[in-house]
Design an enzyme around this catalytic site. Structure first.
Site, PDB file in Angstrom:
ATOM      1  N   GLU A   1       0.817  -1.206   0.000  1.00 19.33           N
ATOM      2  CA  GLU A   1       0.000   0.000   0.000  1.00 19.33           C
ATOM      3  C   GLU A   1       0.858   1.265   0.000  1.00 19.33           C
ATOM      4  OE1 GLU A   1      -0.649  -2.674   1.813  1.00 19.33           O
ATOM      5  OE2 GLU A   1      -2.524  -3.289   0.862  1.00 19.33           O
TER       6      GLU A   1
ATOM      7  N   HIS B   1      -9.334  -5.487   9.770  1.00 14.20           N
ATOM      8  CA  HIS B   1      -9.997  -5.268   8.490  1.00 14.20           C
ATOM      9  C   HIS B   1     -11.422  -4.737   8.665  1.00 14.20           C
ATOM     10  CE1 HIS B   1      -6.829  -8.233   7.660  1.00 14.20           C
ATOM     11  NE2 HIS B   1      -6.847  -7.834   6.405  1.00 14.20           N
TER      12      HIS B   1
END
Length: 331
Positions: free
Chosen positions: A63, A132
């Site tokens: 990321e 998450h």
């Protein structure tokens, strides 16, 4: 009259991206699994076939690299849409977003735009556990130079994503992951969009105002419908974008009802609804309040994997109804 269709949230996201990419060849889509796989939540299915691998780019699983590449691409002429998958992963990309992208236009005297839309699947609801399932919008709304969008309906998501892609700043676009399969009527007009910073009254009422966004909006509206049968009139305000925030819409509603409840999916301590509470109490709406501002949010614990425990820490329809009764002094 514009053509419409019933579409799931994931399809509405796809429609918005595709419509904008057909108009502007500088727009690219990049991220993990956005191409061949069609996105981890199915939001980019078919886009590789239409736009090709130069514009739909599968990236390595990094990321930080994705965000850094997107910021650099934007500052040299492209308009990237980045699928960061889970919102939790902004933690890895924060330097590029917060220190490089968000500040560039200011540091270069308005001469260096960074038009990147970071799409993030936010919040709880699908049993994705502690790493998450977070809603981290409060971190990002704190940084000047970043806009944060938090739609709670399918049609709003499509129209707001188009505005985000057209914006010349970094935009964090929150997609409630629990609602990807939710279906609603969407406007198919490729020129239909909702400006960032314009909220909406989702329900008019007179007894109490509830301000909510994202996943919780659906629960708030359900609670409002249920208490209506008991003679309680709830006004529901959906800001739709957090930065910029439609402060006047919120203030005017609170002045009308005199009571307010704020609901979100994020943690209570330091959550963005605390900022909304400050907007209300620091404005002329304070003199109209007949009760303290009430906040409903996730408990301050890591989001559990267990569905039972995850459900227990979040605002649900029953908890929202209890808050309504408290504010209007019933039950």
């Amino acid at each position: 009259m514009s053509e419409t269709k019933v579409a799931a949230l994931r399809e509405a996201i796809n429609l918005a991206m595709s419509e904008e990419m057909r108009k502007d060849e500088k727009i690219i889509l990049m991220g993990e699994d956005v191409g061949v796989y069609g996105g981890d939540f199915g939001t980019s299915v078919g886009m590789l076939a239409e736009f090709g691998e130069k514009r739909v780019k599968d990236t390595p699983i990094s990321e930080a690299a994705i965000a850094g590449s997107a910021v650099g691409a934007a500052q040299t002429g492209l308009r990237p849409i980045v699928d960061l998958t889970f919102m939790d992963f902004v933690t890895i990309a924060m330097d590029a977003i917060v220190n490089q992208g968000a500040k560039a236009n200011y540091m270069f005297g308005g001469g260096l735009k960074t038009p990147v839309t970071f799409r993030v699947a936010s919040g709880s609801g699908i049993g994705s556990a502690a790493q998450h399932s977070q809603s981290l919008e409060a971190w990002l709304t704190h940084i000047p130079g970043i806009k944060v969008v938090a739609p709670g309906t399918v049609n709003d998501a499509k129209a707001l994503l188009k505005s985000a892609i057209r914006d010349n700043n970094i935009v964090i676009f929150m997609e409630p992951k629990a609602l990807y399969g939710k279906k609603e009527v969407v406007n198919l007009d490729p020129d239909f969009y909702i400006p960032l910073g314009k909220g909406e009254l989702k329900r008019e009422g007179t007894d109490v105002t509830i301000v909510s966004y994202g996943r919780m909006l659906e629960r708030v509206l359900k609670a409002a419908d249920e208490v209506a049968a008991e003679g309680i009139s709830v006004e529901v305000v959906d800001p739709r974008t957090l930065i910029p925030l439609d402060k006047d819409l919120i203030i005017n509603s609170v002045k009308k009802t005199g009571k307010v409840i704020l609901v979100n999916d994020a943690y209570k301590t330091g959550g963005f609804i605390g900022e909304i509470a400050s907007v209300i109490t620091e404005s002329e709406a304070f003199d109209y309040l007949d009760a303290p501002v009430l906040r409903l949010a996730s408990e301050d614990v890591p989001v559990p994997y267990s569905h039972v425990l995850e459900t227990a820490i979040l605002p649900d329809v029953a908890k929202i109804k209890d808050a309504i009764y408290k504010q209007v002094n019933k039950k």
